[in-house]
Scaffold this active site. Structure first.
Site, PDB file in Angstrom:
ATOM      1  CG  HIS A  95      12.115  -6.808  67.163  1.00 18.25           C
ATOM      2  ND1 HIS A  95      13.270  -6.213  67.639  1.00 18.25           N
ATOM      3  CD2 HIS A  95      11.570  -5.907  66.302  1.00 18.25           C
ATOM      4  CE1 HIS A  95      13.398  -5.025  67.092  1.00 18.25           C
ATOM      5  NE2 HIS A  95      12.384  -4.796  66.284  1.00 18.25           N
ATOM      6  CG  HIS A  97      11.700  -0.812  68.672  1.00 13.75           C
ATOM      7  ND1 HIS A  97      10.847  -0.212  67.772  1.00 13.75           N
ATOM      8  CD2 HIS A  97      12.365  -1.774  67.977  1.00 13.75           C
ATOM      9  CE1 HIS A  97      10.990  -0.795  66.579  1.00 13.75           C
ATOM     10  NE2 HIS A  97      11.895  -1.743  66.672  1.00 13.75           N
ATOM     11  CG  ASP A 120      21.091 -15.394  88.594  1.00 16.17           C
ATOM     12  OD1 ASP A 120      22.228 -15.804  88.882  1.00 16.17           O
ATOM     13  OD2 ASP A 120      20.243 -15.018  89.442  1.00 16.17           O
ATOM     14  CG  HIS A 160      16.235  -2.177  64.931  1.00 11.12           C
ATOM     15  ND1 HIS A 160      16.129  -3.055  63.892  1.00 11.12           N
ATOM     16  CD2 HIS A 160      14.973  -2.056  65.427  1.00 11.12           C
ATOM     17  CE1 HIS A 160      14.882  -3.424  63.742  1.00 11.12           C
ATOM     18  NE2 HIS A 160      14.170  -2.845  64.671  1.00 11.12           N
ATOM     19  CE1 TYR A 214      15.540 -18.683  91.754  1.00 14.34           C
ATOM     20  CE2 TYR A 214      14.571 -19.171  89.613  1.00 14.34           C
ATOM     21  CZ  TYR A 214      14.554 -18.475  90.810  1.00 14.34           C
ATOM     22  OH  TYR A 214      13.552 -17.583  91.044  1.00 14.34           O
TER      23      TYR A 214
HETATM   24 ZN   LIG Z   1      12.180  -3.116  65.193  1.00 12.11          ZN
END
Ligand SMILES: [Zn+2]
Length: 220
Positions: A95, A97, A120, A160, A214
């Protein structure tokens, strides 16, 4: 201490987030699921990236209960665990930002696919899930719902940021880097005019070649 090799890997991969300019301060997190035990190694909440060590990573069970760790786990732990419980193929979640991708998330817009490199990696646009509050598993629910039947390993969350998944934690981190790169070039192209779409047929061919042909073949 449990899962030391996985703690080392998750700790090292956390450093890729600031190195690739995907995070500021203590924002962002990486987790990995151990395929044998099903336990999850995740970032401790609120620690700065230079202070992360293999020993201060937190080990939680499939429901997010702390199994081993001196710190509280990331506030996104319940959502990471929701994803692992509902996606047996996923062993890494990231995660961030990161700026350009999160700009699309602020508008609740998918990142359109105008470039072969994005085709790709993601096979087409990166979708955007709806608004969900932080702290419980609502974000995880929205990510699983949004990525169902989708090739993308990245999912924006409205208002978010970015979540990425991978069969391995390294692939999830790579997807986070590639998501931001794709968002940046998409944004730049949109400033110049109307980017040229890639046909679905060519998206399919690009994705198939990159995923299956690839790179170096694994030794038998
Ligand atoms: Zn966050």
């Amino acid at each position: 201490m449990k899962l030391m090799p996985l703690r080392e890997k998750v700790c090292a991969l956390h450093q890729e987030l600031p190195r690739n300019n995907l995070v500021v301060w203590s924002m962002g997190n990486v987790s990995a699921r151990d395929p044998e035990s099903g336990l999850v190694v995740i970032k401790p909440s609120g620690l700065l990236f230079p202070d992360l060590t293999p020993a201060n990573m937190v080990v939680v069970d499939a429901d997010g209960n702390v199994v081993e760790g001196d710190y509280s786990p990331s506030s996104d732990t319940a959502s990471h665990c929701y994803i692992y419980r509902h996606r047996p193929d996923v062993h890494g979640v990231v995660h961030t930002h990161s700026r350009y991708a999160t700009a699309f998330a602020a508008l609740g817009r998918e990142i359109p696919c105008f470039l072969t490199g994005m085709a790709d990696e993601f096979g087409g646009p990166i979708p955007c899930g709806g608004f969900a509050l932080i702290g419980g598993e609502e974000i995880g629910q929205e990510i699983v719902r949004t990525l169902e039947g989708h090739r993308s390993r990245a999912c924006l969350m409205q208002n978010h940021g970015v979540f990425t998944i991978g069969e391995t934690v390294t692939k999830a981190v790579k997807a986070a880097v590639m998501c931001e790169d794709s968002a940046t070039t998409a944004w730049l192209a949109l400033q110049l005019g109307a980017p040229i779409p890639i046909s679905q047929d060519n998206l399919d061919r690009l994705y198939d070649r990159y995923q299956n042909v690839y790179g170096q073949r694994s030794p038998a």
